[in-house]
Design a protein around this motif. Sequence first.
Motif, mmCIF file in Angstrom:
data_model
loop_
_atom_site.group_PDB
_atom_site.id
_atom_site.type_symbol
_atom_site.label_atom_id
_atom_site.label_comp_id
_atom_site.label_asym_id
_atom_site.label_seq_id
_atom_site.Cartn_x
_atom_site.Cartn_y
_atom_site.Cartn_z
ATOM 1 N N GLY A 1 12.720 39.540 32.709
ATOM 2 C CA GLY A 1 12.660 40.381 33.897
ATOM 3 C C GLY A 1 13.909 41.176 34.202
ATOM 4 O O GLY A 1 13.944 41.936 35.164
ATOM 5 N N GLY A 2 14.948 41.046 33.385
ATOM 6 C CA GLY A 2 16.199 41.758 33.607
ATOM 7 C C GLY A 2 17.229 40.888 34.302
ATOM 8 O O GLY A 2 16.920 39.813 34.817
ATOM 9 N N ALA A 3 18.472 41.344 34.285
ATOM 10 C CA ALA A 3 19.593 40.642 34.939
ATOM 11 C C ALA A 3 19.657 39.184 34.529
ATOM 12 O O ALA A 3 19.956 38.307 35.339
ATOM 13 C CB ALA A 3 19.483 40.771 36.461
ATOM 14 N N GLU A 4 19.384 38.923 33.242
ATOM 15 C CA GLU A 4 19.455 37.535 32.757
ATOM 16 C C GLU A 4 20.908 37.059 32.755
ATOM 17 O O GLU A 4 21.832 37.849 32.561
ATOM 18 C CB GLU A 4 18.840 37.423 31.353
ATOM 19 C CG GLU A 4 19.590 38.100 30.238
ATOM 20 C CD GLU A 4 19.369 39.615 30.194
ATOM 21 O OE1 GLU A 4 20.078 40.292 29.424
ATOM 22 O OE2 GLU A 4 18.508 40.128 30.942
ATOM 23 N N LEU B 1 15.453 44.183 22.574
ATOM 24 C CA LEU B 1 15.378 45.498 23.208
ATOM 25 C C LEU B 1 16.044 45.422 24.572
ATOM 26 O O LEU B 1 15.631 44.644 25.429
ATOM 27 C CB LEU B 1 13.914 45.924 23.365
ATOM 28 C CG LEU B 1 13.054 45.944 22.098
ATOM 29 C CD1 LEU B 1 11.598 46.194 22.460
ATOM 30 C CD2 LEU B 1 13.551 47.005 21.127
ATOM 31 N N THR B 2 17.043 46.241 24.814
ATOM 32 C CA THR B 2 17.813 46.156 26.053
ATOM 33 C C THR B 2 17.126 46.922 27.182
ATOM 34 O O THR B 2 16.108 47.582 27.000
ATOM 35 C CB THR B 2 19.226 46.722 25.868
ATOM 36 O OG1 THR B 2 19.164 48.147 25.812
ATOM 37 C CG2 THR B 2 19.883 46.170 24.620
ATOM 38 N N GLY B 3 17.749 46.873 28.355
ATOM 39 C CA GLY B 3 17.264 47.600 29.511
ATOM 40 C C GLY B 3 17.697 49.049 29.510
ATOM 41 O O GLY B 3 18.423 49.512 28.621
ATOM 42 N N GLY B 4 17.230 49.773 30.538
ATOM 43 C CA GLY B 4 17.537 51.193 30.674
ATOM 44 C C GLY B 4 16.325 51.926 31.219
ATOM 45 O O GLY B 4 15.825 51.606 32.295
ATOM 46 N N ASP B 5 15.805 52.854 30.451
ATOM 47 C CA ASP B 5 14.641 53.666 30.829
ATOM 48 C C ASP B 5 13.543 53.422 29.802
ATOM 49 O O ASP B 5 13.673 53.830 28.642
ATOM 50 C CB ASP B 5 15.048 55.143 30.859
ATOM 51 C CG ASP B 5 13.911 56.075 31.272
ATOM 52 O OD1 ASP B 5 12.742 55.647 31.243
ATOM 53 O OD2 ASP B 5 14.189 57.238 31.597
ATOM 54 N N GLN B 6 12.450 52.771 30.226
ATOM 55 C CA GLN B 6 11.382 52.440 29.285
ATOM 56 C C GLN B 6 10.680 53.665 28.715
ATOM 57 O O GLN B 6 10.186 53.642 27.581
ATOM 58 C CB GLN B 6 10.366 51.486 29.913
ATOM 59 C CG GLN B 6 9.715 51.936 31.197
ATOM 60 C CD GLN B 6 10.417 51.373 32.407
ATOM 61 O OE1 GLN B 6 11.645 51.291 32.439
ATOM 62 N NE2 GLN B 6 9.655 50.963 33.418
ATOM 63 N N LEU B 7 10.661 54.758 29.479
ATOM 64 C CA LEU B 7 10.036 55.972 28.961
ATOM 65 C C LEU B 7 10.874 56.555 27.823
ATOM 66 O O LEU B 7 10.332 57.048 26.822
ATOM 67 C CB LEU B 7 9.863 57.002 30.085
ATOM 68 C CG LEU B 7 8.950 58.190 29.790
ATOM 69 C CD1 LEU B 7 7.559 57.728 29.389
ATOM 70 C CD2 LEU B 7 8.875 59.116 30.988
ATOM 71 N N LEU C 1 10.801 38.647 18.804
ATOM 72 C CA LEU C 1 11.071 39.865 19.566
ATOM 73 C C LEU C 1 11.364 39.516 21.012
ATOM 74 O O LEU C 1 10.690 38.669 21.608
ATOM 75 C CB LEU C 1 9.849 40.788 19.491
ATOM 76 C CG LEU C 1 9.948 42.140 20.197
ATOM 77 C CD1 LEU C 1 10.944 43.047 19.486
ATOM 78 C CD2 LEU C 1 8.575 42.810 20.245
ATOM 79 N N ALA C 2 12.365 40.174 21.598
ATOM 80 C CA ALA C 2 12.666 40.008 23.023
ATOM 81 C C ALA C 2 12.953 41.366 23.628
ATOM 82 O O ALA C 2 13.521 42.249 22.979
ATOM 83 C CB ALA C 2 13.855 39.073 23.229
ATOM 84 N N GLY C 3 12.551 41.528 24.889
ATOM 85 C CA GLY C 3 12.876 42.742 25.623
ATOM 86 C C GLY C 3 13.257 42.377 27.046
ATOM 87 O O GLY C 3 12.610 41.526 27.667
ATOM 88 N N THR C 4 14.300 42.990 27.557
ATOM 89 C CA THR C 4 14.720 42.736 28.927
ATOM 90 C C THR C 4 14.614 44.015 29.745
ATOM 91 O O THR C 4 14.878 45.112 29.249
ATOM 92 C CB THR C 4 16.167 42.194 28.979
ATOM 93 O OG1 THR C 4 16.491 41.845 30.325
ATOM 94 C CG2 THR C 4 17.185 43.194 28.470
ATOM 95 N N SER C 5 14.165 43.888 31.003
ATOM 96 C CA SER C 5 14.065 45.024 31.917
ATOM 97 C C SER C 5 13.192 46.117 31.294
ATOM 98 O O SER C 5 12.010 45.909 31.063
ATOM 99 C CB SER C 5 15.464 45.524 32.279
ATOM 100 O OG SER C 5 15.418 46.468 33.318
ATOM 101 N N ALA C 6 13.738 47.291 30.983
ATOM 102 C CA ALA C 6 12.943 48.349 30.364
ATOM 103 C C ALA C 6 12.340 47.905 29.041
ATOM 104 O O ALA C 6 11.213 48.276 28.699
ATOM 105 C CB ALA C 6 13.809 49.594 30.148
#
Length: 273
Positions: free
Chosen positions: A10-13, A93-99, A125-130
């Motif tokens: 969900g981000g801010a881990e 995959l890091t955060g930022g802008d998913q688009l 596979l892991a993705g945070t935030s975006a």
Amino acid sequence: MEQASTLVIGGAEDKVNGLEILQTFWRRAGGEDARLGIIPAASGEPAIIGGIYQRLFENLGCKSVQVLDVREREQSEDPHWLTRLRDMTGIFLTGGDQLRLATLLADSPLLDALHFYRERGTLTLAGTSAGAAAMGYHMIAGGGNGECPHPALVNMAGGLGFLPGVIVDQHFHNRNRVARLFSAVVMHPECLGIGVDEDTCAVFEPTGELQVVGRGTVMILDAGEASYFCEPQPHSTTPISAHNLRVHLLRRGDRFDVERRRVLPPVLRHCPV
């Protein structure tokens, strides 16, 4: 071979104290034998963000960590990605802008290679935030908060398709995004809505079950047995009407069968993942 696990964060881990979620990814990707790739393509500062995660995973003791700094569409079109990813055991995959992330990766050899090795079972596979928001075929690209659910509250786009049956929202309760997830799911009732709080992770297992890790909650919104929807018109600000939606709120150790859409008995609360 079964596909590998997918971690939706969900981000801010936590990056300072227990690092529970990052350690979970590290272990799932091989622990000390892990060979990781960091994709900071969603970020407006990919070198900085990529470097932060590279140092974090190096400090955990990974065998190798590379930053795959894809900033232009031409880079993801490189036909050699299948070879470059062959020996990696995990991609973050890091955060930022998913688009931005989806625009750079969609329908590219890089995305094809990620799907290939994940489905082969050799790539966690892991993705945070975006990076989390982009996991489904239907992706929340943006929207408002603090209003009642209505179609204009959420902007939808095509995601990366790793978890085709879900729509993910992140920073969930922290940024009051409940209404926009409801709006997205009413427009796509075939999908499960997955709202993940900060410092919280939904681990999607190859068996089809989801398990929660971290300090917050994961909300699951299921419209599969809804008895009524108003006809949501795109871009309308008229409030949505929907009856008999099912909502589950899960915390650390709770499990959910994604295929059968039912809650499973929790694991021991303090059992390591």
